[in-house]
Scaffold this active site. Sequence first.
Site, mmCIF file in Angstrom:
data_model
loop_
_atom_site.group_PDB
_atom_site.id
_atom_site.type_symbol
_atom_site.label_atom_id
_atom_site.label_comp_id
_atom_site.label_asym_id
_atom_site.label_seq_id
_atom_site.Cartn_x
_atom_site.Cartn_y
_atom_site.Cartn_z
ATOM 1 N N ARG A 36 -7.897 34.410 12.076
ATOM 2 C CA ARG A 36 -6.570 34.185 11.480
ATOM 3 C C ARG A 36 -5.472 34.900 12.297
ATOM 4 O O ARG A 36 -4.721 34.282 13.033
ATOM 5 C CB ARG A 36 -6.589 34.654 10.013
ATOM 6 C CG ARG A 36 -5.392 34.207 9.184
ATOM 7 C CD ARG A 36 -4.151 35.047 9.342
ATOM 8 N NE ARG A 36 -4.362 36.451 9.064
ATOM 9 C CZ ARG A 36 -3.456 37.403 9.326
ATOM 10 N NH1 ARG A 36 -2.297 37.086 9.873
ATOM 11 N NH2 ARG A 36 -3.710 38.677 9.068
ATOM 12 N N ASP A 37 -5.437 36.228 12.217
ATOM 13 C CA ASP A 37 -4.382 36.975 12.935
ATOM 14 C C ASP A 37 -4.520 36.779 14.438
ATOM 15 O O ASP A 37 -3.528 36.707 15.169
ATOM 16 C CB ASP A 37 -4.524 38.473 12.589
ATOM 17 C CG ASP A 37 -3.202 39.218 12.610
ATOM 18 O OD1 ASP A 37 -2.209 38.635 13.056
ATOM 19 O OD2 ASP A 37 -3.162 40.387 12.190
ATOM 20 N N HIS A 229 -4.576 48.402 9.217
ATOM 21 C CA HIS A 229 -4.490 47.184 10.042
ATOM 22 C C HIS A 229 -3.515 47.494 11.174
ATOM 23 O O HIS A 229 -2.300 47.401 11.020
ATOM 24 C CB HIS A 229 -3.972 46.064 9.119
ATOM 25 C CG HIS A 229 -3.730 44.740 9.737
ATOM 26 N ND1 HIS A 229 -4.497 43.630 9.468
ATOM 27 C CD2 HIS A 229 -2.759 44.302 10.581
ATOM 28 C CE1 HIS A 229 -4.016 42.586 10.112
ATOM 29 N NE2 HIS A 229 -2.956 42.973 10.798
ATOM 30 N N HIS A 231 -2.051 46.872 14.887
ATOM 31 C CA HIS A 231 -1.912 46.127 16.141
ATOM 32 C C HIS A 231 -1.842 47.184 17.248
ATOM 33 O O HIS A 231 -1.408 48.307 17.017
ATOM 34 C CB HIS A 231 -0.686 45.214 16.082
ATOM 35 C CG HIS A 231 -0.923 44.026 15.201
ATOM 36 N ND1 HIS A 231 -1.190 42.784 15.693
ATOM 37 C CD2 HIS A 231 -0.989 43.912 13.848
ATOM 38 C CE1 HIS A 231 -1.392 41.941 14.692
ATOM 39 N NE2 HIS A 231 -1.279 42.603 13.544
ATOM 40 N N CYS A 262 1.749 38.435 16.088
ATOM 41 C CA CYS A 262 2.367 37.757 14.941
ATOM 42 C C CYS A 262 3.489 36.874 15.462
ATOM 43 O O CYS A 262 4.331 37.315 16.248
ATOM 44 C CB CYS A 262 2.915 38.775 13.944
ATOM 45 S SG CYS A 262 3.801 37.998 12.588
ATOM 46 N N ASN A 271 -4.473 42.701 17.424
ATOM 47 C CA ASN A 271 -5.014 43.804 16.630
ATOM 48 C C ASN A 271 -5.899 44.685 17.496
ATOM 49 O O ASN A 271 -6.345 44.283 18.571
ATOM 50 C CB ASN A 271 -5.883 43.254 15.499
ATOM 51 C CG ASN A 271 -5.107 42.411 14.533
ATOM 52 O OD1 ASN A 271 -4.869 41.227 14.782
ATOM 53 N ND2 ASN A 271 -4.687 42.993 13.441
HETATM 54 P P1 HMG Z 1 10.043 27.660 3.485
HETATM 55 O O1 HMG Z 1 10.455 26.748 4.586
HETATM 56 O O2 HMG Z 1 11.069 28.561 2.898
HETATM 57 O O3 HMG Z 1 9.298 26.838 2.347
HETATM 58 O O4 HMG Z 1 8.848 28.537 4.037
HETATM 59 P P2 HMG Z 1 9.872 25.905 1.192
HETATM 60 O O5 HMG Z 1 9.264 26.353 -0.090
HETATM 61 O O6 HMG Z 1 11.368 25.800 1.290
HETATM 62 O O7 HMG Z 1 9.232 24.458 1.559
HETATM 63 C C1 HMG Z 1 9.611 23.762 2.744
HETATM 64 C C2 HMG Z 1 8.498 22.777 3.129
HETATM 65 O O8 HMG Z 1 7.315 23.494 3.474
HETATM 66 C C3 HMG Z 1 8.093 21.857 2.013
HETATM 67 O O9 HMG Z 1 7.642 20.632 2.610
HETATM 68 C C4 HMG Z 1 6.895 22.537 1.418
HETATM 69 O O10 HMG Z 1 6.010 21.658 0.741
HETATM 70 C C5 HMG Z 1 6.222 23.110 2.641
HETATM 71 P P3 HMG Z 1 8.613 19.361 2.761
HETATM 72 O O11 HMG Z 1 9.078 19.055 1.355
HETATM 73 O O12 HMG Z 1 9.768 19.769 3.640
HETATM 74 O O13 HMG Z 1 7.725 18.315 3.378
HETATM 75 N N1 HMG Z 1 5.441 24.292 2.304
HETATM 76 C C6 HMG Z 1 4.122 24.436 2.544
HETATM 77 N N2 HMG Z 1 3.212 23.619 3.127
HETATM 78 C C7 HMG Z 1 1.943 24.047 3.212
HETATM 79 N N3 HMG Z 1 1.554 25.259 2.739
HETATM 80 C C8 HMG Z 1 2.418 26.094 2.165
HETATM 81 C C9 HMG Z 1 3.777 25.697 2.059
HETATM 82 N N4 HMG Z 1 4.883 26.284 1.540
HETATM 83 C C10 HMG Z 1 5.880 25.419 1.685
HETATM 84 N N5 HMG Z 1 2.013 27.282 1.707
HETATM 85 C C11 HMG Z 1 6.837 29.880 3.762
HETATM 86 C C12 HMG Z 1 8.256 29.581 3.257
HETATM 87 C C13 HMG Z 1 6.384 31.148 3.088
HETATM 88 C C14 HMG Z 1 5.951 28.712 3.392
HETATM 89 C C15 HMG Z 1 6.901 30.030 5.308
HETATM 90 O O14 HMG Z 1 7.827 31.032 5.605
HETATM 91 C C16 HMG Z 1 5.573 30.410 5.902
HETATM 92 O O15 HMG Z 1 4.641 29.609 5.945
HETATM 93 N N6 HMG Z 1 5.429 31.656 6.368
HETATM 94 C C17 HMG Z 1 4.151 32.187 6.873
HETATM 95 C C18 HMG Z 1 4.366 32.862 8.154
HETATM 96 C C19 HMG Z 1 3.037 33.421 8.635
HETATM 97 O O16 HMG Z 1 1.986 32.851 8.431
HETATM 98 N N7 HMG Z 1 3.118 34.585 9.317
HETATM 99 C C20 HMG Z 1 1.956 35.235 9.847
HETATM 100 C C21 HMG Z 1 1.046 35.818 8.805
HETATM 101 S S1 HMG Z 1 1.571 37.419 8.199
HETATM 102 C C22 HMG Z 1 0.969 38.515 9.409
HETATM 103 O O17 HMG Z 1 0.495 38.098 10.426
HETATM 104 C C23 HMG Z 1 0.989 39.991 9.096
HETATM 105 C C24 HMG Z 1 -0.421 40.534 8.749
HETATM 106 O O18 HMG Z 1 -1.334 40.292 9.795
HETATM 107 C C25 HMG Z 1 -0.356 42.044 8.485
HETATM 108 C C26 HMG Z 1 0.380 42.828 9.567
HETATM 109 O O19 HMG Z 1 0.022 42.693 10.757
HETATM 110 O O20 HMG Z 1 1.308 43.537 9.191
HETATM 111 C C27 HMG Z 1 -0.965 39.872 7.470
HETATM 112 MG MG MG Z 2 -1.518 41.494 11.605
#
Ligand code: HMG
Ligand code: MG
Length: 326
Positions: A36-37, A229, A231, A262, A271
């Site tokens: 995933r990450d 966690h 990086h 990220c 990581n």
């Molecule tokens: P948004 O654009 O504000 O979403 O994104 P929305 O609610 O306005 O919806 C817009 C469109 O997206 C709609 O579709 C929704 O259906 C669709 P449309 O009507 O335009 O066709 N949609 C989705 N589709 C599939 N799955 C969903 C989903 N949600 C909405 N879940 C959102 C908001 C949170 C979805 C977006 O910002 C997002 O996906 N963010 C994730 C970013 C991400 O994955 N970042 C990396 C992971 S975190 C990380 O790595 C840190 C970690 O490792 C720890 C660390 O290192 O600190 C965990």
């Molecule tokens: Mg991470």
Amino acid sequence: MLLRSLRPQISRVTGARALQSQGSGREFKVVEVGPRDGLQNEKNFVPTEQKIELINRLGQSGLKVVECASYVSPKWVPQMKDNDVVINGIDRLPGVSYPVLVPNMTGMKNVLKNKNVEEIAVFAAASEGFSKKNTNCSIEKSLQRLGEVASEALKHGLRVRGYTSVVIACPYDGRTDPAKVAALCEALLSMGCYEVSLGDTIGVGSAASVAKMLDEVLRVAPAEKFAVHFHDTYGQALANVLVSVEKGIRVADSSVAGLGGCPYAKGATGNLASEDLVYMLHDMGFDTGIDLETLVETGEWICENMGRANVSRCSNALLTKKAKTK
Ligand code: HMG
Ligand code: MG
């Protein structure tokens, strides 16, 4: 209201002696986040069959947790668009958990359609800047969303893990106040997360800043409730794990071959490499249940397939040694 609360032993691996600390004995859980990450930031799409094989190989190495996908928006993170196919394609080994990341109820609804998901992870940021860039909403709004997600997951018998990101510093807002991290962790635990992983998303923390953050966080819950966690951007991740172990923490996230980064934290590298972590833990006398050789082979296999460098120091050393003895 949520926003207001955010104010301010011995084993014979190498003959080395385990660090004597206040933790719960010899067991240490390594949470593998490579699929995933590690992959979410890759520009080229990693073929689904390769993701599946990676997860299967990681499971066979003895890891007990392999985070395998995200149910986030495919527009935001296209690499994770094959989440369902991956989850349904892997060999589920008994005793191994395969969590997926979920940011909102749209993701949760999709998760519930897939009967093979048994555990999810929710993620929130300790800074407004990262919350907005990563999930397009404020911290307060994200906690509201995650509260709904967690309650729905628990209602359906799924386990929920939490992440607090940018626990040391944020690429947009600068240094993070440890009190904010602690308050966020408390909020995630009160939603029903069985454990909260403390993410140094951009890998800038070192021993002193990590110790300071942990001291604050451990005021709200005991060490058993936390994972770390790190990086490895500044090469401090192993030292940071060591500090965490001294504080009693017995769970750390890592990524095979040090894959990752990220998409919403520019410049942040992968990581801590799982191989490097496991090597250190075994030398300290911890029991991880992981076969280091299988892990090293897996890291090398995925790097070869992806055409990228293996940044695990331990892997490179062991592979060089092996090549010389041939
Ligand atoms: P948004 O654009 O504000 O979403 O994104 P929305 O609610 O306005 O919806 C817009 C469109 O997206 C709609 O579709 C929704 O259906 C669709 P449309 O009507 O335009 O066709 N949609 C989705 N589709 C599939 N799955 C969903 C989903 N949600 C909405 N879940 C959102 C908001 C949170 C979805 C977006 O910002 C997002 O996906 N963010 C994730 C970013 C991400 O994955 N970042 C990396 C992971 S975190 C990380 O790595 C840190 C970690 O490792 C720890 C660390 O290192 O600190 C965990
Ligand atoms: Mg991470």
